[in-house]
Design an enzyme around this catalytic site. Sequence first.
Site, short mmCIF file in Angstrom:
data_model
loop_
_atom_site.label_atom_id
_atom_site.label_comp_id
_atom_site.label_asym_id
_atom_site.label_seq_id
_atom_site.Cartn_x
_atom_site.Cartn_y
_atom_site.Cartn_z
N GLU A 1 0.88 -1.33 0.05
CA GLU A 1 0.06 0.08 -0.13
C GLU A 1 0.93 1.12 0.00
OE1 GLU A 1 -3.35 0.23 2.78
OE2 GLU A 1 -4.17 -1.63 2.15
N GLU B 1 -5.43 -9.01 1.88
CA GLU B 1 -6.35 -8.72 2.91
C GLU B 1 -7.82 -8.60 2.38
OE1 GLU B 1 -5.25 -4.95 4.77
OE2 GLU B 1 -3.01 -5.65 5.18
#
Length: 480
Positions: A162, A269
Amino acid sequence: MLSLLRTVVVLFVSLASIAYAVHTVEIQGQDFVDSKTSKRLMIIGVDYQPGGQAGYKPQSGQDPLTNGTVCLRDAALLQRLGVNTIRVYNIDPSANHDDCASIFNAVGIYMILDVNSPLAGESLDRSDPSGSYNADYLTRTFGIVEAFKNFPNTLAFFAANEVMNDIPSSKENPPYIRAIQRDLKNYIAAHATRTIPVGYSAADVRPILNDTYNYFQCNIDGKTDLTRSDFIGLNSYSWCGAAATFQTAGYNDLVSMFQNSSLPIFFSEYGCNKPLGIPRVFNEVAALYGPQMTALSGGLVYEYSEEEADYGLVNINENATVTLKKDYDNLQDHYNKLNLTLLQSADPTATNAKAPECSSGLISDSGFSQNFTIPSPPDGVDDLIKNGIKNPNNGKLVDVTETAVPMAIYGSNGVEVKGLAIKILGNDDSNLPGGETTSANATSTGAAPSASATKKGAAGKLSADTGGLLAVALTCLLML
């Protein structure tokens, strides 16, 4: 002759006691595949970081994979859950991970490992990618490779997580992420005995997701190059609550985007916890592993232990006992309903889409990087890649002899689960859901302690080598 026989038998027994529960994994097209059987590996996983960021203590040599007793406890619960893969975020490359990695290997669970950490200098700084991409940082990432390259259950490495979460952060960072991927792959090629995939874990931010995907899957100059991602993980929380559907969660859009992907895509995730305060039902599991989404390679639920963000499947109590949450039960129930035949029967040869050539035409948003000139390695890194880092900490498989979990485990009903132990797998198997109902098996009258969640801040199939040694030993016996 007797001396030779004793030597051979001792060596055989030593090797035979180490469990070889998984085959290494390779990439074919958009699939992970077993390197021996060529069957597709669909990731059925959980993100594993007990203690959150506070559980990473390199000053004292502690990270999630340094305590064998804790790993034995958690491996038993993850094995019963039906998991075949964990993701571990923060790792100390100088610590000893042999016990934990060997335990997860013995129970058929792969590891995807991040090479970064939240500490200064141990990740790419999205606000200063050129300054944080340096030899000291890369030395640490190479140390992670050294620590885990010898474990057959090391499935892959995440080069970054990220780094980009909006348009501004996607302007300068993409070339540096590709540079880190290249450097890791070159180091693996020079110092490991097999290829280990390297990829990127992206935020599922729809304004930049398609550009992220195109930027990292393309080949520069139309050639296969090492800067390209081997796979992409998505941190996706779009399916929220029992009322969500395939369409409202946007899973249909993901299928359209990745249907003909040239590399594996999976959820690194997932598991939205909104609305807060109620157990997650995990209805998205049926969709993710159903016939509509076979283009994706499964996913990892966030996360194993309850931390500040309230995503846990279990509560780890202050005395190291564990209390399962209803979330664990619900996820286990969905895993038990998976069509394993469907998941394992996918044909990797049918999804070998060709990666596009990198060009500005692949990028739709003018704010996203269109720069495909990848930074050269910092000074000194070429030498590190050629000669290796100094005093590497090389992990190795060790004998797994303890199987019983030594601390109490409590079901979501507050009743103790008796007789919990890992099951060491033979035949080089990876773990799969096996119909367990862990909380329902709790039959003791003992009550669980008050949950105090941590907060952020062997047997086995003989290898060809050991089989050969056994044959030699038997031959020697016959000659006596």
